[in-house]
Design a protein around this motif. Structure first.
Motif, short mmCIF file in Angstrom:
data_model
loop_
_atom_site.label_atom_id
_atom_site.label_comp_id
_atom_site.label_asym_id
_atom_site.label_seq_id
_atom_site.Cartn_x
_atom_site.Cartn_y
_atom_site.Cartn_z
N GLY A 191 11.38 -16.38 -19.72
CA GLY A 191 10.18 -17.04 -20.21
C GLY A 191 10.37 -17.69 -21.57
N GLN A 192 11.27 -17.14 -22.39
CA GLN A 192 11.55 -17.73 -23.69
C GLN A 192 12.42 -18.96 -23.59
OE1 GLN A 192 12.53 -13.62 -25.58
NE2 GLN A 192 12.09 -14.96 -27.30
N TYR B 280 12.79 -21.00 -20.50
CA TYR B 280 12.26 -22.03 -19.60
C TYR B 280 10.74 -22.00 -19.57
CZ TYR B 280 17.09 -22.01 -17.89
OH TYR B 280 18.45 -22.06 -17.80
N GLN B 281 10.13 -23.19 -19.62
CA GLN B 281 8.68 -23.29 -19.54
C GLN B 281 8.20 -23.28 -18.09
OE1 GLN B 281 7.64 -26.84 -21.73
NE2 GLN B 281 7.68 -25.78 -23.71
N ASP B 282 8.97 -23.94 -17.22
CA ASP B 282 8.58 -24.00 -15.82
C ASP B 282 9.33 -22.93 -15.03
OD1 ASP B 282 7.78 -24.61 -13.29
OD2 ASP B 282 8.60 -26.64 -13.24
N LEU B 283 8.70 -21.79 -14.86
CA LEU B 283 9.34 -20.67 -14.18
C LEU B 283 9.37 -20.85 -12.66
CD1 LEU B 283 7.87 -17.67 -16.22
CD2 LEU B 283 10.01 -18.89 -16.58
N GLN C 117 10.64 -23.45 -11.10
CA GLN C 117 11.81 -24.20 -10.66
C GLN C 117 12.74 -23.28 -9.86
OE1 GLN C 117 13.95 -26.28 -13.71
NE2 GLN C 117 12.10 -27.05 -14.69
N GLU D 5 15.85 -20.14 -33.83
CA GLU D 5 15.94 -21.41 -33.11
C GLU D 5 17.38 -21.84 -32.85
OE1 GLU D 5 14.36 -24.33 -30.87
OE2 GLU D 5 13.31 -22.67 -31.84
N LYS E 63 18.73 -19.70 -30.16
CA LYS E 63 18.09 -20.02 -28.88
C LYS E 63 18.68 -21.29 -28.28
CE LYS E 63 13.56 -20.87 -26.79
NZ LYS E 63 12.10 -20.95 -27.05
N THR F 30 20.45 -21.24 -24.71
CA THR F 30 19.85 -22.08 -23.67
C THR F 30 20.90 -22.98 -23.03
OG1 THR F 30 17.70 -22.08 -24.79
CG2 THR F 30 18.09 -23.82 -23.17
#
Length: 271
Positions: free
Chosen positions: A26-27, A29-32, A34, A63, A66, A70
């Motif tokens: 969740g941290q 990706y915004q669209d879980l 997919q 940041e 992250k 990512t």
């Protein structure tokens, strides 16, 4: 308040932060919803549960950290998406947890590629058998140049080498090594520090990828002839024999990829 009480309060604050931090997926990706994100979540679900032991959710609040993590997780996701859905499996925490931890701070692309390929193979029921836990530490012991050499070895079974020995003109004999363990690797692999090639090969021997078969040589002379040509053996003889040395002799041998080394290469290099 004594020191122990301060330490306990600090520990409790950290534990509370871990418990309340959003889940790792969740941290990132915004669209879980997919499919690729869901595949990562299924493959690494248990791994991420164990990852709270080294405070991954807390680190993701930084940041810069992250962004790097990512990038690495996306590289893994791309490889996982190439695995047929029916062949995907959950990664065992014994191998997945240390890989995720190391990916979180790995900034070198060549090393990260080895980690993500190993992680993708650990997510594949047809490949999980090659994903040995010790490979994680082996990758960590590699430099960028050594990672490139490992990739070069994907279709090899050995690495031929020659050593040049200049024989003294003195009656007492003796020799001077003017070329030691010369291979074709620097001519076919882009190395940042080609002068370190023998150190790289020694390290690959030390971690069990290669074994030096000194004293033995291959019947096929083509690689040995190419090594001599690229290292200008004839030119050396013209300049140094017989004025400086009596002769320049060539000893031939090879490094052999061990069975464990072959497993390592198959597990960590994408074909």
């Amino acid at each position: 308040m004594d020191v122990n009480e301060n330490d306990n309060n600090m520990d409790n604050q950290v534990l509370d932060l871990v418990k309340t931090a959003p889940n790792v997926i969740g941290q990132i990706y915004q669209d879980l919803a997919q499919p690729g994100v869901q595949a990562v979540g299924k493959a690494l679900g248990t791994v991420f549960e164990f990852s709270t032991s080294f405070l991954l959710p807390v680190k993701l609040l930084n940041e810069k950290f992250k962004l790097n993590f990512t990038k690495r997780l996306n590289e893994y996701k791309e490889k996982l998406e190439k695995v047929p859905e029916e062949k995907r499996c959950e990664v065992h925490p014994q191998i997945g947890t240390p890989i995720v931890e190391k990916l979180s701070y790995t900034t070198t692309d060549e090393i990260a590629d080895l980690f993500t390929t190993l992680l993708a193979n650990a997510s594949n029921v047809d490949k999980v058998n090659v994903a040995h836990p010790s490979f994680v530490n082996m990758i960590e012991r590699l430099s960028t140049d050594e990672a490139r050499i490992i990739k070069y070895l994907i279709d090899s079974i050995d690495v031929p080498y020659c050593s040049f020995r200049a024989i003294s003109n003195n009656d007492g004999g003796g020799f001077l090594t003017i070329g030691d363990h010369l291979t074709l690797i620097p001519y076919y692999v882009s190395l940042d520090y080609p002068q370190n090639i023998n150190a790289y090969l020694s390290n690959l021997v030390s971690i069990g990828v290669l074994i030096d078969k000194v004293g033995l040589y291959k019947i096929d002379k083509s690689n040995y002839d190419e090594i001599c040509e690229k290292n200008d053996l004839n030119g050396l003889k013209q300049r140094l024999v017989p004025t400086v040395f009596k002769n320049i002799e060539v000893s031939k041998s090879y490094y052999e990829i061990t069975s464990f080394g072959r497993l390592f290469i198959d597990a960590c290099i994408k074909k």
